[in-house]
Design an enzyme around this catalytic site. Structure first.
Site, PDB file in Angstrom:
ATOM      1  N   TYR A 117     -35.496 -11.233  24.442  1.00  0.00           N
ATOM      2  CA  TYR A 117     -35.590 -11.915  25.617  1.00  0.00           C
ATOM      3  C   TYR A 117     -34.919 -10.811  26.900  1.00  0.00           C
ATOM      4  O   TYR A 117     -35.864 -10.946  27.865  1.00  0.00           O
ATOM      5  CB  TYR A 117     -35.056 -13.264  25.409  1.00  0.00           C
ATOM      6  CG  TYR A 117     -34.981 -13.876  26.989  1.00  0.00           C
ATOM      7  CD1 TYR A 117     -36.033 -14.632  27.365  1.00  0.00           C
ATOM      8  CD2 TYR A 117     -33.815 -14.145  27.851  1.00  0.00           C
ATOM      9  CE1 TYR A 117     -36.216 -15.103  28.628  1.00  0.00           C
ATOM     10  CE2 TYR A 117     -34.000 -14.763  28.955  1.00  0.00           C
ATOM     11  CZ  TYR A 117     -35.041 -15.283  29.418  1.00  0.00           C
ATOM     12  OH  TYR A 117     -35.114 -15.830  30.664  1.00  0.00           O
TER      13      TYR A 117
ATOM     14  N   TYR B 246     -39.849 -22.410  39.414  1.00  0.00           N
ATOM     15  CA  TYR B 246     -38.722 -23.121  39.273  1.00  0.00           C
ATOM     16  C   TYR B 246     -38.966 -24.505  39.662  1.00  0.00           C
ATOM     17  O   TYR B 246     -40.007 -25.154  39.356  1.00  0.00           O
ATOM     18  CB  TYR B 246     -37.470 -22.445  39.933  1.00  0.00           C
ATOM     19  CG  TYR B 246     -37.588 -21.001  39.657  1.00  0.00           C
ATOM     20  CD1 TYR B 246     -37.234 -20.760  38.082  1.00  0.00           C
ATOM     21  CD2 TYR B 246     -37.587 -20.056  40.552  1.00  0.00           C
ATOM     22  CE1 TYR B 246     -37.098 -19.285  38.006  1.00  0.00           C
ATOM     23  CE2 TYR B 246     -37.347 -18.614  40.181  1.00  0.00           C
ATOM     24  CZ  TYR B 246     -37.448 -18.231  38.869  1.00  0.00           C
ATOM     25  OH  TYR B 246     -37.300 -17.059  38.649  1.00  0.00           O
TER      26      TYR B 246
ATOM     27  N   SER C  92     -38.423 -12.890  35.244  1.00  0.00           N
ATOM     28  CA  SER C  92     -39.271 -14.101  34.543  1.00  0.00           C
ATOM     29  C   SER C  92     -40.688 -14.036  35.002  1.00  0.00           C
ATOM     30  O   SER C  92     -41.563 -14.704  34.363  1.00  0.00           O
ATOM     31  CB  SER C  92     -38.758 -15.454  35.307  1.00  0.00           C
ATOM     32  OG  SER C  92     -37.611 -15.769  34.631  1.00  0.00           O
TER      33      SER C  92
ATOM     34  N   LYS D   4     -42.605 -13.890  31.928  1.00  0.00           N
ATOM     35  CA  LYS D   4     -42.954 -14.886  30.831  1.00  0.00           C
ATOM     36  C   LYS D   4     -44.495 -15.100  30.939  1.00  0.00           C
ATOM     37  O   LYS D   4     -45.026 -15.795  29.809  1.00  0.00           O
ATOM     38  CB  LYS D   4     -42.045 -16.173  31.293  1.00  0.00           C
ATOM     39  CG  LYS D   4     -40.578 -15.884  31.492  1.00  0.00           C
ATOM     40  CD  LYS D   4     -39.784 -16.964  31.865  1.00  0.00           C
ATOM     41  CE  LYS D   4     -38.339 -16.858  31.556  1.00  0.00           C
ATOM     42  NZ  LYS D   4     -37.348 -16.862  32.552  1.00  0.00           N
TER      43      LYS D   4
ATOM     44  N   VAL E 211     -36.081 -14.038  39.332  1.00  0.00           N
ATOM     45  CA  VAL E 211     -35.059 -13.625  40.117  1.00  0.00           C
ATOM     46  C   VAL E 211     -34.753 -12.263  40.681  1.00  0.00           C
ATOM     47  O   VAL E 211     -33.907 -11.985  41.179  1.00  0.00           O
ATOM     48  CB  VAL E 211     -33.662 -14.088  39.436  1.00  0.00           C
ATOM     49  CG1 VAL E 211     -33.605 -15.695  39.056  1.00  0.00           C
ATOM     50  CG2 VAL E 211     -33.554 -13.624  37.798  1.00  0.00           C
TER      51      VAL E 211
HETATM   52  N1  GLU Z   1     -33.373 -13.029  32.904  1.00  0.00           N
HETATM   53  C1  GLU Z   1     -33.191 -13.949  33.783  1.00  0.00           C
HETATM   54  C2  GLU Z   1     -32.480 -15.299  33.209  1.00  0.00           C
HETATM   55  O1  GLU Z   1     -32.920 -15.327  32.019  1.00  0.00           O
HETATM   56  C3  GLU Z   1     -34.400 -14.535  34.043  1.00  0.00           C
HETATM   57  C4  GLU Z   1     -34.399 -15.596  35.251  1.00  0.00           C
HETATM   58  C5  GLU Z   1     -35.640 -15.637  35.906  1.00  0.00           C
HETATM   59  O2  GLU Z   1     -35.940 -14.404  36.467  1.00  0.00           O
HETATM   60  O3  GLU Z   1     -36.074 -16.671  36.218  1.00  0.00           O
HETATM   61  O4  GLU Z   1     -31.597 -15.803  33.640  1.00  0.00           O
END
Ligand code: GLU
Length: 310
Positions: free
Chosen positions: A195, A246, A70, A73, A264
């Site tokens: 994604y 988060y 993430s 993002k 994550v």
């Molecule tokens: N690829 C992970 C998912 O979509 C990313 C989650 C993350 O790093 O927060 O669950």
């Protein structure tokens, strides 16, 4: 206490933090819902600080590639915001969700408009919009990261992308659900493929700290061209502060006091506007999905240096 002045290098403070982290027991557990991530050793630890001129300092496993997940993002958001500007905000909000990153419940109450670009639903919307505009969202992202980090070898990890696709029912549900509200343009399987590839990008703390310096430079890229207006760079930093870790963003602001984004894979990037960008990696996560040693290291960094936005 090591309070930083403009001329102090970051190396001594990084070494002190690494020693403290080494002595700290308890590292959390690597994410296991993406099987390809589960095998990483939670005792691994690396940290890098990059200055706006491209000078980079590091300690521990700071050159070891890991799964950015993430963290990407932030860059996808910047690339889309640069292209479409405020129209993006008709499709995704800017408020903390207070829910887990992959939660479905809020979406129904809020008519398929995700709370912010950093929960999975919001990131899917941003990727969808970037893909519509460029025809190659993941390629744009990879090219940007290669250019900003100066590392042409950055690439997707096809094994991680496939592992995530094979266990991606929840992200698929989010995509289809938002499509039912007309908030997704591309076919959902195409969007999910984009994604998962983005999330799978493998990069080191050095690469990601350097790639994040455009936010420390208030929107200016490594080659001196402007990606974002100063105001847009501020907006992304603000969303990182309020939504980037988060449902622990309040605790992150309290302990670290910087715009930050976690993933994550165990990475966290953070920005000291005007001064530097950081990336820390350690794969063991707490129950909210943030790297345990990463949070501790950033907490120590702002405490020891006095560099925070507050
Ligand atoms: N690829 C992970 C998912 O979509 C990313 C989650 C993350 O790093 O927060 O669950």
């Amino acid at each position: 206490m090591v309070i930083m002045t403009a001329s102090t290098t970051f190396q001594p403070v990084l070494e002190r933090i690494a020693e403290e982290i080494e002595r700290t027991p308890g590292r959390g557990r690597p994410a296991d819902y993406i099987p390809a991530l589960a095998a990483r050793d939670p005792r691994r630890f690396g940290m890098a600080v990059a200055e706006p001129d491209g000078t980079v300092y590091g300690v521990g496993d700071w050159r070891e590639p890991f799964s950015a997940q993430s963290l990407t993002k932030v860059f996808t958001l910047a690339l889309d915001l640069a292209r479409e500007g405020d129209a993006l905000w008709e499709h995704v909000g800017r408020e903390p969700s207070g829910n887990p990153f992959n939660s479905l419940v809020q979406l129904e109450y809020e008519n398929g408009i995700p709370r912010n670009p950093f929960i999975n639903a919001g990131a899917l919307v941003v990727t969808d919009r970037l893909h519509t505009r460029t025809g190659d969202a993941s390629g744009e992202l990879l090219a940007f990261l290669r250019a900003e980090s100066g590392n042409p070898d950055l690439s997707f990890d096809e094994e991680v992308a496939a592992s995530e696709a094979a266990h991606g029912d929840r992200n698929a549900a989010l995509g289809h659900f938002m499509a039912s509200y007309g908030n997704i343009d591309n076919p959902v399987p195409v969007l999910l493929d984009e994604y998962f590839r983005q999330c799978s990008i493998t990069a080191s703390c050095a690469d990601l700290a350097l790639a994040t310096t455009f936010l420390a430079r208030h929107g200016v890229r490594a080659d001196g061209t402007r990606l974002l207006t100063r105001s847009q760079a501020k907006q992304i930093n603000a969303i990182m502060l309020t939504c980037g870790t988060y449902d622990a963003a309040g605790d992150f602001a309290y302990r670290v006091g910087l715009p930050g984004k976690s993933g994550v894979g165990g990475g966290i990037i953070a920005v000291v506007p005007g001064r530097c960008a950081l990336c820390v990696w350690s794969p063991g996560l707490d129950e909210r999905g943030n790297s345990v040693a990463g949070m501790a290291a950033l907490d120590r960094f702002t405490t020891l240096t006095g560099l925070s936005v507050f």
